[in-house]
Design an enzyme around this catalytic site. Structure first.
Site, mmCIF file in Angstrom:
data_model
loop_
_atom_site.group_PDB
_atom_site.id
_atom_site.type_symbol
_atom_site.label_atom_id
_atom_site.label_comp_id
_atom_site.label_asym_id
_atom_site.label_seq_id
_atom_site.Cartn_x
_atom_site.Cartn_y
_atom_site.Cartn_z
ATOM 1 N N THR A 48 0.830 -1.204 0.000
ATOM 2 C CA THR A 48 0.000 0.000 0.000
ATOM 3 C C THR A 48 0.865 1.254 0.000
ATOM 4 O O THR A 48 0.522 2.264 -0.617
ATOM 5 C CB THR A 48 -0.941 0.004 1.215
ATOM 6 O OG1 THR A 48 -1.661 -1.226 1.247
ATOM 7 C CG2 THR A 48 -1.929 1.157 1.138
ATOM 8 N N CYS A 103 -21.204 4.774 18.558
ATOM 9 C CA CYS A 103 -20.706 4.438 17.215
ATOM 10 C C CYS A 103 -21.348 3.124 16.773
ATOM 11 O O CYS A 103 -21.002 2.054 17.293
ATOM 12 C CB CYS A 103 -19.188 4.321 17.209
ATOM 13 S SG CYS A 103 -18.504 3.836 15.602
ATOM 14 N N CYS A 114 -14.817 1.797 11.592
ATOM 15 C CA CYS A 114 -15.146 2.962 12.406
ATOM 16 C C CYS A 114 -14.897 4.237 11.594
ATOM 17 O O CYS A 114 -13.789 4.441 11.084
ATOM 18 C CB CYS A 114 -14.293 2.990 13.673
ATOM 19 S SG CYS A 114 -14.470 4.492 14.663
ATOM 20 N N ARG A 118 -12.331 9.146 9.776
ATOM 21 C CA ARG A 118 -12.090 8.748 8.394
ATOM 22 C C ARG A 118 -11.901 9.946 7.459
ATOM 23 O O ARG A 118 -11.008 9.943 6.596
ATOM 24 C CB ARG A 118 -13.244 7.876 7.891
ATOM 25 C CG ARG A 118 -13.090 7.414 6.438
ATOM 26 C CD ARG A 118 -11.938 6.439 6.289
ATOM 27 N NE ARG A 118 -11.670 6.130 4.897
ATOM 28 C CZ ARG A 118 -10.862 6.830 4.106
ATOM 29 N NH1 ARG A 118 -10.253 7.908 4.570
ATOM 30 N NH2 ARG A 118 -10.651 6.466 2.851
ATOM 31 N N ARG A 375 8.156 -9.359 3.235
ATOM 32 C CA ARG A 375 8.153 -8.161 4.072
ATOM 33 C C ARG A 375 9.593 -7.749 4.362
ATOM 34 O O ARG A 375 10.408 -8.572 4.800
ATOM 35 C CB ARG A 375 7.428 -8.393 5.408
ATOM 36 C CG ARG A 375 5.905 -8.199 5.321
ATOM 37 C CD ARG A 375 5.554 -6.759 4.979
ATOM 38 N NE ARG A 375 4.119 -6.505 4.955
ATOM 39 C CZ ARG A 375 3.357 -6.580 3.878
ATOM 40 N NH1 ARG A 375 3.879 -6.966 2.716
ATOM 41 N NH2 ARG A 375 2.067 -6.278 3.929
#
Length: 381
Positions: A48, A103, A114, A118, A375
């Protein structure tokens, strides 16, 4: 004492897409209300990060500090912070968990999404709409995924901090911050793959291998590992695959080989770990007629859309997706870390490259681009 004061430290700054990161001396401001400043001790490279650096992320903003798979120690906390204290060890979570009773997302067992911060997280700023990073000339630097761990110090929202056991090696358990946890959670949380299931996994990077590991741990009978790079098959078999398939060497679509040759009607579960929309379609169409489920994990480039014939869904297949494997960050990352420490969840084999010093981050990116790296972990001390 550094609490309440700006800290000067080194960071790898992304000034523009498709450009190497630049080693810079930056200023990291103190945490504000509900925020935590941490010292980053280890950071793992995730695709990412590279996806954004390559200019494929529609939310990518520059200059920014990338990084989101990390192990950190709390340096100071802002007003109102209660769940972590100075000296605590944490793994940042790009999917926060406010855990407030108001929430509906945190209170639901159906999702981990959640939305508390955001909107600001997507804008590259902290919840109050400002940045905690400055270049030497005073110019503001954007945050990334609410984490920005390619810096020796960073500031996080409290609700993004998963407090973990201090005995856990940060250079190992940082992997639970994204990819490995995502693959495992796609199996255990999103699809709830049962013992005896048949599975196909498309894409054999770290996430795909974590899917394979998760399926093997629940006792799946058949795990078909699919990729166009046969070099990756050795790792797939080591992590638990029962079959391998090079989809570039077939004389018909891979979905017809899986649903027809390798199985009579397709697999019970399939997982796309590539971000390629054509592969997503193939994964769906190799799912079992009547009940097969296909899970999209890979993130496609901006503007790409998925497609299939509606008949594929009419005849019982389910197309679903997952973000961070459905894990609720602050509740679940500590549990994954404890399972690792108890020897019940091995992850060491995912780490193929170890580097020392934040300035080695570009080398880690090169390793990830090389195709054989699962990784790369950069230890900052």
């Amino acid at each position: 004492m550094t609490a309440g004061k700006p800290i000067t430290c080194k960071a790898m700054v992304a000034h523009a897409p498709k450009k190497p990161l630049s080693l810079e001396t930056i200023t990291v401001d103190p945490p504000k209300e509900g925020e935590v400043r941490v010292k980053v001790l280890a950071n793992a490279l995730c695709h990412t990060d590279v996806y954004t650096l390559d200019g494929l992320d529609p939310e990518g903003l520059f200059p920014c500090i990338l990084g989101h798979e990390a192990g950190c120690v709390v340096e100071s906390v802002g007003p109102g912070v209660k769940s972590v204290s100075v000296g605590d060890h944490i793994v940042p979570g790009y999917t926060p968990q406010c855990a407030e009773t108001t929430c509906i997302f945190c209170m639901s067992s159906k999702t981990n999404l959640c939305p508390k911060i955001r909107s600001t997280q997507g804008q590259g700023v902290m919840p109050d709409g400002t940045s905690r990073f400055k270049l030497a000339d005073g110019k503001s630097i954007y945050h990334f995924m609410g984490c920005s761990t390619m810096s020796e110090y960073t500031v996080l929202a409290e609700i993004s901090c998963a407090k973990i056991a201090k005995e856990a090696p940060l250079e190992k358990v940082c992997l639970f911050g994204c990819g490995i946890a995502t693959g495992l959670g796609a199996v255990w949380n999103t699809c709830k793959v049962p013992r005896g299931a048949t599975v196909a996994v498309f894409g054999l990077g770290a996430v795909g291998l974590a899917v394979i590991q998760g399926c093997a741990m629940v006792g799946a009978d058949k795990i078909i590992a699919v990729d166009i790079n046969p070099v990756k098959f050795e790792n797939a078999l080591k992590f638990g695959a029962t079959d391998t398939l090079d989809s570039s060497k077939l004389d018909k679509p891979v979905q017809k080989v899986i649903a027809g040759d390798l199985t009579p009607w397709g697999v019970d579960y399939s997982f796309d770990c590539t971000g390629n929309v054509n592969v997503m379609r193939a994964a769906l169409e190799c799912a079992h007629r009547g009940w097969g489920e296909s899970c999209v994990i890979g993130v496609a480039a901006s503007g790409h859309e998925i497609s299939t014939r509606p008949f594929q869904l009419v005849t019982g297949r389910v197309w679903r997706g997952t973000a961070f494997g459905g894990w609720k960050t602050r509740r679940d990352i500590p549990i994954l870390v404890d399972r690792y420490m108890d020897g019940k969840l091995p992850i060491d084999d995912y780490i193929t490259d170890n580097l020392k010093g934040i300035e080695k981050t570009n080398e880690a990116i090169d390793a990830l681009h090389g195709g054989n790296c699962l990784r790369a972990v950069v230890a900052y001390e």
